[in-house]
Design a protein around this motif. Structure first.
Motif, short mmCIF file in Angstrom:
data_model
loop_
_atom_site.label_atom_id
_atom_site.label_comp_id
_atom_site.label_asym_id
_atom_site.label_seq_id
_atom_site.Cartn_x
_atom_site.Cartn_y
_atom_site.Cartn_z
N THR A 90 -28.64 1.22 8.47
CA THR A 90 -28.78 1.58 9.88
C THR A 90 -27.63 1.02 10.70
OG1 THR A 90 -31.18 1.66 9.65
CG2 THR A 90 -30.32 1.46 11.88
N ALA A 92 -24.80 3.11 12.72
CA ALA A 92 -24.60 2.85 14.15
C ALA A 92 -23.14 2.51 14.45
CB ALA A 92 -25.52 1.73 14.61
N THR A 128 -21.03 5.61 14.17
CA THR A 128 -21.23 6.45 15.35
C THR A 128 -20.43 5.92 16.53
OG1 THR A 128 -23.45 7.00 14.57
CG2 THR A 128 -22.98 7.43 16.88
N LEU A 146 -17.37 7.75 18.41
CA LEU A 146 -17.42 7.95 19.86
C LEU A 146 -16.17 7.37 20.53
CD1 LEU A 146 -19.15 9.03 22.19
CD2 LEU A 146 -20.23 6.78 22.31
N ILE A 183 -19.88 12.97 15.36
CA ILE A 183 -20.85 12.19 16.14
C ILE A 183 -22.24 12.82 16.02
CG2 ILE A 183 -21.52 11.49 18.48
CD1 ILE A 183 -18.45 11.30 19.08
N GLY A 184 -22.30 14.14 16.12
CA GLY A 184 -23.58 14.83 16.00
C GLY A 184 -24.22 14.61 14.64
N LEU A 188 -23.67 12.12 12.55
CA LEU A 188 -24.07 10.71 12.44
C LEU A 188 -25.35 10.44 13.22
CD1 LEU A 188 -20.58 8.99 12.64
CD2 LEU A 188 -22.11 9.02 10.66
N LEU A 189 -25.49 11.03 14.39
CA LEU A 189 -26.71 10.84 15.18
C LEU A 189 -27.93 11.46 14.49
CD1 LEU A 189 -25.48 11.35 18.85
CD2 LEU A 189 -26.34 9.24 17.80
N ILE A 190 -27.71 12.61 13.84
CA ILE A 190 -28.80 13.26 13.11
C ILE A 190 -29.31 12.34 12.00
CG2 ILE A 190 -29.31 15.15 11.49
CD1 ILE A 190 -27.55 16.94 13.30
N LEU A 216 -28.73 8.89 12.02
CA LEU A 216 -29.06 7.58 12.59
C LEU A 216 -30.48 7.53 13.14
CD1 LEU A 216 -28.08 4.75 13.34
CD2 LEU A 216 -27.20 5.70 15.48
N VAL A 217 -30.91 8.57 13.81
CA VAL A 217 -32.24 8.56 14.43
C VAL A 217 -33.35 8.38 13.38
CG1 VAL A 217 -33.88 9.95 15.76
CG2 VAL A 217 -31.50 9.79 16.50
#
Length: 117
Positions: free
Chosen positions: A50, A54, A57, A61, A76-77, A79-81, A83-84
């Motif tokens: 995690t 993070a 990401t 960014l 970024i998209g 990685l966020l998909i 990461l959440v």
């Protein structure tokens, strides 16, 4: 893993709520410490993953903000998909292990009572 940790914790909760008279608290304690150890290891691995996602990401960014490199938005998209769900899974692991620490205290009390009686 989520189902396994929740199922195990609920099984121990049920045992602690209504323990049979012939419960071998030494065996319960040994099993519980073994399971807590497994789940702590899993928690550590997921913490590392995690944090890595993070940081990646944040780096992506920063690259986007500094260089305004448009393909970085896709990164970024993605990685966020990832990461959440990792944050959600780590949250579950953390909370369940914390509850298992409380169970340990109850098992220890029952073990002490069984040795006295």
């Amino acid at each position: 893993m989520k189902n396994r940790i929740i199922t195990y914790r609920q099984r121990i909760d049920a045992l602690l709520a209504h323990p049979p008279a012939d419960t071998d608290w030494d065996a319960v304690m040994h099993e519980h410490l073994t399971q807590v150890s497994f789940f702590q290891h899993e928690r550590l691995i997921h913490l590392i993953v995690t944090i890595t996602f993070a940081l990646l990401t944040m780096v992506a960014l920063a690259v986007y903000c500094i260089a305004e490199y448009m393909p970085m938005l896709a990164m970024i998209g993605l990685l966020l998909i990832l990461l959440v769900p990792y944050i959600g899974h780590y949250y579950t692991l953390e909370n369940e292990v914390q509850k298992m620490y409380g169970q340990y205290d109850f098992i220890l009390q029952n073990l002490i009572k069984s040795k006295k009686g």
